[in-house]
Design an enzyme around this catalytic site. Structure first.
Site, PDB file in Angstrom:
ATOM      1  N   ALA A  65       0.407  -5.367 -14.534  1.00  0.00           N
ATOM      2  CA  ALA A  65       1.302  -6.463 -14.156  1.00  0.00           C
ATOM      3  C   ALA A  65       2.272  -5.913 -13.116  1.00  0.00           C
ATOM      4  CB  ALA A  65       2.059  -6.946 -15.378  1.00  0.00           C
ATOM      5  N   GLY A 110      -1.953  -4.656 -17.541  1.00  0.00           N
ATOM      6  CA  GLY A 110      -2.575  -5.972 -17.382  1.00  0.00           C
ATOM      7  C   GLY A 110      -3.955  -5.888 -16.748  1.00  0.00           C
ATOM      8  N   GLU A 113      -6.208  -5.212 -19.448  1.00  0.00           N
ATOM      9  CA  GLU A 113      -6.316  -6.402 -20.311  1.00  0.00           C
ATOM     10  C   GLU A 113      -7.262  -7.443 -19.700  1.00  0.00           C
ATOM     11  OE1 GLU A 113      -1.829  -6.465 -20.558  1.00  0.00           O
ATOM     12  OE2 GLU A 113      -2.341  -7.088 -22.591  1.00  0.00           O
ATOM     13  N   GLU A 133       2.046   0.518 -20.918  1.00  0.00           N
ATOM     14  CA  GLU A 133       3.280  -0.292 -20.959  1.00  0.00           C
ATOM     15  C   GLU A 133       4.433   0.402 -21.671  1.00  0.00           C
ATOM     16  OE1 GLU A 133       0.255  -1.429 -21.654  1.00  0.00           O
ATOM     17  OE2 GLU A 133      -0.098  -3.345 -20.636  1.00  0.00           O
TER      18      GLU A 133
HETATM   19  N1  COA Z   1       3.311  -3.134 -10.145  1.00  0.00           N
HETATM   20  C1  COA Z   1       3.841  -3.212  -8.907  1.00  0.00           C
HETATM   21  N2  COA Z   1       3.491  -2.382  -7.908  1.00  0.00           N
HETATM   22  C2  COA Z   1       2.578  -1.436  -8.194  1.00  0.00           C
HETATM   23  C3  COA Z   1       2.001  -1.296  -9.459  1.00  0.00           C
HETATM   24  C4  COA Z   1       2.398  -2.206 -10.471  1.00  0.00           C
HETATM   25  N3  COA Z   1       1.884  -2.182 -11.700  1.00  0.00           N
HETATM   26  N4  COA Z   1       1.140  -0.264  -9.432  1.00  0.00           N
HETATM   27  C5  COA Z   1       1.177   0.213  -8.176  1.00  0.00           C
HETATM   28  N5  COA Z   1       2.052  -0.482  -7.425  1.00  0.00           N
HETATM   29  C6  COA Z   1       2.392  -0.303  -6.014  1.00  0.00           C
HETATM   30  C7  COA Z   1       3.306   0.896  -5.802  1.00  0.00           C
HETATM   31  O1  COA Z   1       4.645   0.555  -6.046  1.00  0.00           O
HETATM   32  C8  COA Z   1       3.021   1.222  -4.355  1.00  0.00           C
HETATM   33  O2  COA Z   1       3.709   0.306  -3.554  1.00  0.00           O
HETATM   34  P1  COA Z   1       4.491   0.831  -2.219  1.00  0.00           P
HETATM   35  O3  COA Z   1       3.420   1.435  -1.372  1.00  0.00           O
HETATM   36  O4  COA Z   1       5.102  -0.408  -1.639  1.00  0.00           O
HETATM   37  O5  COA Z   1       5.483   1.854  -2.704  1.00  0.00           O
HETATM   38  C9  COA Z   1       1.540   0.908  -4.214  1.00  0.00           C
HETATM   39  O6  COA Z   1       1.221   0.011  -5.278  1.00  0.00           O
HETATM   40  C10 COA Z   1       0.648   2.128  -4.346  1.00  0.00           C
HETATM   41  O7  COA Z   1       0.945   2.748  -5.580  1.00  0.00           O
HETATM   42  P2  COA Z   1       1.315   4.323  -5.717  1.00  0.00           P
HETATM   43  O8  COA Z   1       2.097   4.495  -6.968  1.00  0.00           O
HETATM   44  O9  COA Z   1       1.939   4.824  -4.451  1.00  0.00           O
HETATM   45  O10 COA Z   1      -0.155   4.940  -5.845  1.00  0.00           O
HETATM   46  P3  COA Z   1      -0.550   6.313  -6.548  1.00  0.00           P
HETATM   47  O11 COA Z   1      -1.963   6.548  -6.176  1.00  0.00           O
HETATM   48  O12 COA Z   1       0.443   7.379  -6.244  1.00  0.00           O
HETATM   49  O13 COA Z   1      -0.441   6.031  -8.133  1.00  0.00           O
HETATM   50  C11 COA Z   1      -0.817   4.746 -10.147  1.00  0.00           C
HETATM   51  C12 COA Z   1      -1.318   5.123  -8.724  1.00  0.00           C
HETATM   52  C13 COA Z   1      -1.717   3.666 -10.681  1.00  0.00           C
HETATM   53  C14 COA Z   1      -0.881   5.997 -11.054  1.00  0.00           C
HETATM   54  C15 COA Z   1       0.654   4.273 -10.053  1.00  0.00           C
HETATM   55  O14 COA Z   1       0.734   3.283  -9.030  1.00  0.00           O
HETATM   56  C16 COA Z   1       1.171   3.659 -11.320  1.00  0.00           C
HETATM   57  O15 COA Z   1       1.488   4.376 -12.252  1.00  0.00           O
HETATM   58  N6  COA Z   1       1.277   2.293 -11.374  1.00  0.00           N
HETATM   59  C17 COA Z   1       1.837   1.590 -12.489  1.00  0.00           C
HETATM   60  C18 COA Z   1       0.871   1.561 -13.653  1.00  0.00           C
HETATM   61  C19 COA Z   1       1.483   0.822 -14.825  1.00  0.00           C
HETATM   62  O16 COA Z   1       2.431   1.279 -15.431  1.00  0.00           O
HETATM   63  N7  COA Z   1       0.918  -0.344 -15.142  1.00  0.00           N
HETATM   64  C20 COA Z   1       1.356  -1.144 -16.248  1.00  0.00           C
HETATM   65  C21 COA Z   1       2.361  -2.157 -15.821  1.00  0.00           C
HETATM   66  S1  COA Z   1       2.962  -3.073 -17.222  1.00  0.00           S
END
Ligand code: COA
Length: 259
Positions: A65, A110, A113, A133
């Site tokens: 999400a 999400g 999910e 989460e």
């Molecule tokens: N919501 C909003 N934005 C997200 C996102 C999310 N769940 N997951 C990734 N993004 C965005 C990042 O903020 C980044 O945006 P930016 O370029 O404007 O800064 C872009 O997507 C790329 O993500 P980034 O974190 O730079 O990639 P990465 O390869 O370094 O890491 C992940 C990948 C998946 C490990 C990391 O993005 C992450 O941990 N995301 C969240 C996962 C999460 O907690 N999901 C559950 C949400 S309830």
């Protein structure tokens, strides 16, 4: 018209692509609304026999999400957001055709999910799946706690939800979260092949299998078996049933029409 979800057709197979690659296909209101709309349209289209759900770009199915969108959410807004996610996941489960998830990268929160709402999953060898989460002080809100239990069992579901760990595709295969792991570049061709195979079968028969497999899983066995009897017998009123059996006896391939 929103481009948050792309719909493509390959004969009787529909391919839905979550399309926010710059944000790793993070799920916001616009994306949910586009996915909901696409599923409603496809579900009314009798020419669709199978669908594939995947993510745009090379890195993610959906990384969860949208955290930025959730930052300022009130309790009431969070409830509405959760209900939206539940509605879309339920739409996938109730579509009258199988939806295969092609997990092409991160399927977190999400994203995991939505994947769990798909009939079954094939994963890229680069995929990572999990329910992180708790790292953000929240919990799965689109059915993850419940669908994870049903797919991988209570012990694994608890471990994934409590630790927030993301697991590799091979670990996901080992615990039954995904059906197969495929080299990254071969994922979509492989899933298209599986979807194409399903699309050649009696469409109504596959739809009834899906209905009974889902509905039957959450009711007592005798009720589930009664549902099976009902669906089995209903199919005897279809042209495809007559054609399928006749074709077998005449030693020729069946020509199904989905009627
Ligand atoms: N919501 C909003 N934005 C997200 C996102 C999310 N769940 N997951 C990734 N993004 C965005 C990042 O903020 C980044 O945006 P930016 O370029 O404007 O800064 C872009 O997507 C790329 O993500 P980034 O974190 O730079 O990639 P990465 O390869 O370094 O890491 C992940 C990948 C998946 C490990 C990391 O993005 C992450 O941990 N995301 C969240 C996962 C999460 O907690 N999901 C559950 C949400 S309830």
């Amino acid at each position: 018209m929103s481009t948050a979800v792309l719909t493509e057709r390959d004969g009787a197979v529909a391919i839905l692509t979550l399309n926010r690659p710059d944000k790793l296909n993070a799920l916001n209101a616009e994306l949910f609304s586009a996915l909901d709309e696409a599923l409603v349209l496809l579900s009314k289209d009798a020419t669709v026999a199978c669908a594939i759900l995947t993510g745009a770009g090379d890195k993610a199915f959906a990384a969860g999400a949208d955290i930025a969108a959730m930052l300022e959410m009130s309790v009431e807004e969070a409830r509405a957001f959760s209900e939206t996610g539940h509605r879309v996941c339920s739409r996938i489960e109730h579509a009258p055709f199988p939806v295969i998830g092609a997990v092409n990268g991160f399927a977190l929160g999400g994203g995991c999910e939505i994947a769990l709402a798909c009939d079954f999953l094939y994963a890229s060898d680069r995929a990572k799946l999990g329910q992180p989460e708790v790292n953000l002080g929240v919990m799965p809100g689109f059915g993850g706690t419940q669908r994870l239990v049903r797919r991988v069992g209570i012990g694994r579901a608890r471990e994934l939800c409590y630790t927030g760990d993301a697991i590799t595709a091979s670990e996901a295969l080992r615990i039954g979260l995904v059906n197969a792991v495929v080299p990254h570049t071969e994922l979509l061709p492989k899933v298209r092949e599986v979807a194409g195979k399903i699309a050649q079968k009696g469409r109504l028969a596959v739809a009834q299998c899906k209905r009974v497999l889902y509905t039957g899983a959450d009711v007592p066995l005798d009720v589930a078996n009664a549902l099976e009897t009902q669906s089995f017998s209903v199919l005897f009123g279809s042209r495809d049933r007559a054609e399928g059996m006749k074709a077998f006896l005449e030693k020729r391939p069946a020509i199904f029409t989905g009627t």
